[in-house]
Motif scaffolding. Structure first.
Motif, PDB file in Angstrom:
ATOM      1  N   ASP A   1      86.304  17.199  11.301  1.00 14.17           N
ATOM      2  CA  ASP A   1      85.877  17.561   9.955  1.00 14.17           C
ATOM      3  C   ASP A   1      85.657  19.069   9.821  1.00 14.17           C
ATOM      4  O   ASP A   1      85.498  19.795  10.805  1.00 14.17           O
ATOM      5  CB  ASP A   1      84.662  16.763   9.507  1.00 14.17           C
ATOM      6  CG  ASP A   1      85.027  15.329   9.158  1.00 14.17           C
ATOM      7  OD1 ASP A   1      86.204  15.079   8.824  1.00 14.17           O
ATOM      8  OD2 ASP A   1      84.146  14.448   9.225  1.00 14.17           O
TER       9      ASP A   1
ATOM     10  N   LEU B   1      90.402  15.154  10.477  1.00 12.31           N
ATOM     11  CA  LEU B   1      89.577  14.840   9.317  1.00 12.31           C
ATOM     12  C   LEU B   1      89.294  13.348   9.265  1.00 12.31           C
ATOM     13  O   LEU B   1      90.221  12.531   9.283  1.00 12.31           O
ATOM     14  CB  LEU B   1      90.284  15.286   8.040  1.00 12.31           C
ATOM     15  CG  LEU B   1      90.687  16.773   8.015  1.00 12.31           C
ATOM     16  CD1 LEU B   1      91.534  17.069   6.780  1.00 12.31           C
ATOM     17  CD2 LEU B   1      89.465  17.671   8.062  1.00 12.31           C
TER      18      LEU B   1
ATOM     19  N   ALA C   1      88.836  12.592   3.216  1.00  9.48           N
ATOM     20  CA  ALA C   1      89.198  13.774   2.430  1.00  9.48           C
ATOM     21  C   ALA C   1      88.204  14.123   1.333  1.00  9.48           C
ATOM     22  O   ALA C   1      88.591  14.651   0.295  1.00  9.48           O
ATOM     23  CB  ALA C   1      90.595  13.589   1.825  1.00  9.48           C
TER      24      ALA C   1
ATOM     25  N   ILE D   1      86.089  18.579   4.191  1.00 11.96           N
ATOM     26  CA  ILE D   1      87.304  19.395   4.284  1.00 11.96           C
ATOM     27  C   ILE D   1      87.098  20.788   3.679  1.00 11.96           C
ATOM     28  O   ILE D   1      88.037  21.548   3.499  1.00 11.96           O
ATOM     29  CB  ILE D   1      88.509  18.691   3.609  1.00 11.96           C
ATOM     30  CG1 ILE D   1      88.181  18.252   2.168  1.00 11.96           C
ATOM     31  CG2 ILE D   1      88.899  17.455   4.395  1.00 11.96           C
ATOM     32  CD1 ILE D   1      88.547  19.261   1.131  1.00 11.96           C
TER      33      ILE D   1
ATOM     34  N   LEU E   1      88.591  23.914   5.383  1.00  8.89           N
ATOM     35  CA  LEU E   1      89.899  23.658   5.997  1.00  8.89           C
ATOM     36  C   LEU E   1      90.863  24.824   5.806  1.00  8.89           C
ATOM     37  O   LEU E   1      91.518  25.272   6.768  1.00  8.89           O
ATOM     38  CB  LEU E   1      90.492  22.364   5.437  1.00  8.89           C
ATOM     39  CG  LEU E   1      91.847  21.948   6.002  1.00  8.89           C
ATOM     40  CD1 LEU E   1      91.787  21.743   7.510  1.00  8.89           C
ATOM     41  CD2 LEU E   1      92.346  20.675   5.305  1.00  8.89           C
TER      42      LEU E   1
ATOM     43  N   ILE F   1      95.004  13.732   9.690  1.00  5.94           N
ATOM     44  CA  ILE F   1      94.257  12.877   8.776  1.00  5.94           C
ATOM     45  C   ILE F   1      94.989  11.544   8.731  1.00  5.94           C
ATOM     46  O   ILE F   1      96.164  11.446   9.100  1.00  5.94           O
ATOM     47  CB  ILE F   1      94.145  13.513   7.372  1.00  5.94           C
ATOM     48  CG1 ILE F   1      93.060  12.825   6.528  1.00  5.94           C
ATOM     49  CG2 ILE F   1      95.489  13.491   6.635  1.00  5.94           C
ATOM     50  CD1 ILE F   1      92.724  13.567   5.237  1.00  5.94           C
TER      51      ILE F   1
ATOM     52  N   LEU G   1      93.736  13.887   0.159  1.00  6.06           N
ATOM     53  CA  LEU G   1      93.690  15.319   0.455  1.00  6.06           C
ATOM     54  C   LEU G   1      94.483  16.115  -0.577  1.00  6.06           C
ATOM     55  O   LEU G   1      94.147  17.264  -0.886  1.00  6.06           O
ATOM     56  CB  LEU G   1      94.231  15.575   1.862  1.00  6.06           C
ATOM     57  CG  LEU G   1      94.147  17.004   2.393  1.00  6.06           C
ATOM     58  CD1 LEU G   1      92.698  17.448   2.549  1.00  6.06           C
ATOM     59  CD2 LEU G   1      94.878  17.120   3.730  1.00  6.06           C
TER      60      LEU G   1
END
Length: 234
Positions: A36, A62, A65, A70, A73, A87, A95
């Motif tokens: 994460d 991850l 989402a 995130i 990220l 993910i 995402l």
């Protein structure tokens, strides 16, 4: 930011007293897996923690989402261009901001902070039992349709994202805890989440590491109590 270590699991907790948001650095022999990406401002502290450990982050994994998992990220990917992003195949859509549901899924709306402007895309789409370093991917839908947990095959540590919370008392995702209600309010489907919680406790984990709250060693009985409460509430 508060840093806590149990064995090879390093928990980085942002806003630990008010609204704890956790991410994790998992040590491998030569490198680190980041689980994460916490909040948008968290990148600098994550990178500094890895530098203190003395190993590079080569994987960013991850659990799901939502924005608080995130957030950093894009900034992390800028600093770590060679780190692969993982993910679940299902939450990759989330995402990208896609909140559509498949026909076979419960048609309850996806809730929580769905990303609107994340530019980073996944390099690897995970499915059940895929292996990332020492971690085995466990499908654990409920909080989101594609939520995943990660089981460390070396010692049984379990990083669950928001499938459980430990802040304000341990609870299954979707079960409202007045002391920290936010994971429940952001849960897609609590019936699916309950099934996933049972699946996770059946792994007999030695450590429970959640997205919100402290880590719990020997958590099986506490997880079972949370599952029993969830079943009673329905």
């Amino acid at each position: 930011m508060r840093l806590t270590r149990i064995n090879q699991i390093h928990q980085l907790s942002f806003l630990p007293r008010l609204f704890p948001v956790n991410c994790y650095l998992v040590e491998e022999q030569d490198d680190l897996t980041l689980i994460d990406a916490a909040l948008p401002y968290s990148a600098e502290a994550i990178l500094a923690s890895a530098e203190k450990i003395g190993k590079p982050i080569t994987r960013i994994v991850l659990t799901h989402a939502h924005d608080d998992h995130i957030g950093a990220l894009d900034k992390l990917k800028e600093s770590l261009p060679h780190a692969e992003v993982y993910i679940s195949k299902r939450d990759e859509r989330l995402l990208r901001g896609d909140v559509s549901l498949d026909d076979h899924e419960p048609q309850t709306p996806i809730r929580g902070g769905v990303p609107k402007n994340i530019q980073t895309r996944a390099d690897v789409l995970l499915e059940e039992n895929d292996v990332v370093g020492s971690l085995r991917a466990i499908s654990a839908p409920g909080h989101t349709p594609g939520s995943m947990a990660f089981f460390d095959q070396r010692d049984g540590s379990l990083i669950v994202g928001d499938a459980f919370q430990t802040r304000g008392g341990t609870a299954v995702s979707g079960q409202l805890n007045p002391l920290f209600p936010f994971p429940a309010l952001a849960t897609w489907n609590k019936e699916v989440a309950l099934k996933s919680a049972q699946k996770l406790v059946d792994l007999k984990p030695t450590l429970l590491a959640a997205g919100h709250g402290g880590m719990i060693p020997s958590p099986e009985s506490i997880m079972n109590e949370a599952i029993l409460k969830a079943k009673k509430k329905g």
